[in-house]
Design an enzyme around this catalytic site. Sequence first.
Site, PDB file in Angstrom:
ATOM      1  N   LYS A  95       4.993  -2.854   2.444  1.00  0.00           N
ATOM      2  CA  LYS A  95       4.803  -4.177   1.842  1.00  0.00           C
ATOM      3  C   LYS A  95       4.727  -5.207   2.960  1.00  0.00           C
ATOM      4  O   LYS A  95       5.681  -5.397   3.706  1.00  0.00           O
ATOM      5  CB  LYS A  95       5.986  -4.468   0.892  1.00  0.00           C
ATOM      6  CG  LYS A  95       5.890  -5.804   0.195  1.00  0.00           C
ATOM      7  CD  LYS A  95       6.870  -5.924  -0.974  1.00  0.00           C
ATOM      8  CE  LYS A  95       6.818  -7.326  -1.561  1.00  0.00           C
ATOM      9  NZ  LYS A  95       7.618  -7.511  -2.744  1.00  0.00           N
ATOM     10  N   GLU A 154       0.830  -1.209   0.000  1.00  0.00           N
ATOM     11  CA  GLU A 154       0.000   0.000   0.000  1.00  0.00           C
ATOM     12  C   GLU A 154       0.863   1.256   0.000  1.00  0.00           C
ATOM     13  O   GLU A 154       1.972   1.258   0.541  1.00  0.00           O
ATOM     14  CB  GLU A 154      -0.981   0.008   1.181  1.00  0.00           C
ATOM     15  CG  GLU A 154      -0.315  -0.063   2.510  1.00  0.00           C
ATOM     16  CD  GLU A 154      -1.283   0.082   3.686  1.00  0.00           C
ATOM     17  OE1 GLU A 154      -2.300   0.775   3.546  1.00  0.00           O
ATOM     18  OE2 GLU A 154      -0.984  -0.476   4.749  1.00  0.00           O
ATOM     19  N   ALA A 155       0.322   2.298  -0.626  1.00  0.00           N
ATOM     20  CA  ALA A 155       1.038   3.574  -0.686  1.00  0.00           C
ATOM     21  C   ALA A 155       0.869   4.288   0.649  1.00  0.00           C
ATOM     22  O   ALA A 155      -0.246   4.406   1.151  1.00  0.00           O
ATOM     23  CB  ALA A 155       0.468   4.414  -1.824  1.00  0.00           C
ATOM     24  N   ASP A 195      11.897 -13.773 -10.348  1.00  0.00           N
ATOM     25  CA  ASP A 195      10.471 -13.612 -10.705  1.00  0.00           C
ATOM     26  C   ASP A 195      10.340 -12.435 -11.680  1.00  0.00           C
ATOM     27  O   ASP A 195       9.578 -11.507 -11.457  1.00  0.00           O
ATOM     28  CB  ASP A 195       9.669 -13.338  -9.420  1.00  0.00           C
ATOM     29  CG  ASP A 195       8.164 -13.315  -9.671  1.00  0.00           C
ATOM     30  OD1 ASP A 195       7.717 -13.896 -10.685  1.00  0.00           O
ATOM     31  OD2 ASP A 195       7.439 -12.719  -8.857  1.00  0.00           O
TER      32      ASP A 195
HETATM   33  N1  ATP Z   1       8.642   0.701  -4.247  1.00  0.00           N
HETATM   34  C1  ATP Z   1       7.574   0.749  -5.033  1.00  0.00           C
HETATM   35  N2  ATP Z   1       7.279   1.886  -5.694  1.00  0.00           N
HETATM   36  C2  ATP Z   1       6.194   1.943  -6.506  1.00  0.00           C
HETATM   37  N3  ATP Z   1       5.353   0.914  -6.723  1.00  0.00           N
HETATM   38  C3  ATP Z   1       5.588  -0.250  -6.088  1.00  0.00           C
HETATM   39  C4  ATP Z   1       6.707  -0.390  -5.214  1.00  0.00           C
HETATM   40  N4  ATP Z   1       6.702  -1.638  -4.717  1.00  0.00           N
HETATM   41  C5  ATP Z   1       5.624  -2.257  -5.259  1.00  0.00           C
HETATM   42  N5  ATP Z   1       4.948  -1.436  -6.078  1.00  0.00           N
HETATM   43  C6  ATP Z   1       3.718  -1.773  -6.845  1.00  0.00           C
HETATM   44  O1  ATP Z   1       3.057  -2.849  -6.200  1.00  0.00           O
HETATM   45  C7  ATP Z   1       3.026  -4.000  -7.049  1.00  0.00           C
HETATM   46  C8  ATP Z   1       3.289  -5.257  -6.215  1.00  0.00           C
HETATM   47  O2  ATP Z   1       4.541  -5.148  -5.560  1.00  0.00           O
HETATM   48  P1  ATP Z   1       5.576  -6.347  -5.502  1.00  0.00           P
HETATM   49  O3  ATP Z   1       5.841  -6.825  -6.881  1.00  0.00           O
HETATM   50  O4  ATP Z   1       6.730  -5.913  -4.686  1.00  0.00           O
HETATM   51  O5  ATP Z   1       4.714  -7.408  -4.686  1.00  0.00           O
HETATM   52  P2  ATP Z   1       4.174  -8.873  -4.979  1.00  0.00           P
HETATM   53  O6  ATP Z   1       4.343  -9.228  -6.399  1.00  0.00           O
HETATM   54  O7  ATP Z   1       2.853  -9.009  -4.362  1.00  0.00           O
HETATM   55  O8  ATP Z   1       5.162  -9.546  -4.037  1.00  0.00           O
HETATM   56  P3  ATP Z   1       5.961 -10.894  -3.910  1.00  0.00           P
HETATM   57  O9  ATP Z   1       5.972 -11.548  -5.259  1.00  0.00           O
HETATM   58  O10 ATP Z   1       7.305 -10.444  -3.377  1.00  0.00           O
HETATM   59  O11 ATP Z   1       5.237 -11.673  -2.900  1.00  0.00           O
HETATM   60  C9  ATP Z   1       4.109  -3.746  -8.109  1.00  0.00           C
HETATM   61  O12 ATP Z   1       3.819  -4.431  -9.322  1.00  0.00           O
HETATM   62  C10 ATP Z   1       4.056  -2.231  -8.265  1.00  0.00           C
HETATM   63  O13 ATP Z   1       2.994  -1.849  -9.107  1.00  0.00           O
HETATM   64 MG    MG Z   2       5.488  -8.526  -7.982  1.00  0.00          MG
END
Ligand code: ATP
Ligand code: MG
Length: 215
Positions: free
Chosen positions: A34, A22-23, A132
């Site tokens: 996260k 979340e932002a 990934d």
């Molecule tokens: N530091 C960041 N700045 C901007 N957007 C982000 C950032 N981290 C994540 N996001 C947004 O959130 C989405 C999901 O984040 P992330 O890929 O880290 O998580 P996930 O795929 O759910 O995690 P994981 O595979 O590690 O369990 C990203 O595709 C991106 O759109």
């Molecule tokens: Mg991801």
Amino acid sequence: MSPPSIPRTPWSGAEGAEAKVEAIEFLGLPAVRKVRPAKTYRPADLDLRLRTGRLRTEVRLLREARRAGVRTPIVLDVDESELVLVLERLPGTPLTEHLSAPEVPAEERERLVGLWGELLGRLHQAGLSHGDLTASNVLWDGHRLSLLDLSLGSKDPSLEERGIDLHLVEEDLNTLTPDAPRLFRVFVDCYARAYRSSPEVLERVREIRGRIRYA
Ligand SMILES: Nc1ncnc2c1ncn2[C@@H]1O[C@H](COP(=O)(O)OP(=O)(O)OP(=O)(O)O)[C@@H](O)[C@H]1O
Ligand SMILES: [Mg+2]
């Protein structure tokens, strides 16, 4: 040349396979929080080990990649007991959107895929793999690419791990655009320019492809 803008609602969060993002604001900075919630389908002790391991890997690799010149979010805070990470919120939108949007011209798609290949080349040259590498884990802000989500990556990766990084890109391109074969060749060319030992990895990619085809 700036890319055509892709209409979208302001980003406020995402729920992926493992994490909830979340932002937020952190010390006045745009950040993301996260969290990896518990997965009840796994035995609790295994689940905790997996989530803790992924959080640690992510923190370490985000830092190392950044040090090697691959843009990743700065790690602002780590809470291992709650399995929470606070990261710098980077500008841009996932590459997925730019590669699949019909309004993005073919040359622009090619340029983005080339930059993506170069990014992976730099990561491999620095002795790191991603684990990934789909287009949703790469952000494009109109100027630069950033890499996210390194929780499945490795330091000193094996040839197989490096090959898998490229293989995942190829598979992801296939789901995103009918132009995938040509774009993957662009990706590979730019990857090879940035990574000295690329021929061995490309040989392994062919092997992985064959293994999957005949499995
Ligand atoms: N530091 C960041 N700045 C901007 N957007 C982000 C950032 N981290 C994540 N996001 C947004 O959130 C989405 C999901 O984040 P992330 O890929 O880290 O998580 P996930 O795929 O759910 O995690 P994981 O595979 O590690 O369990 C990203 O595709 C991106 O759109
Ligand atoms: Mg991801």
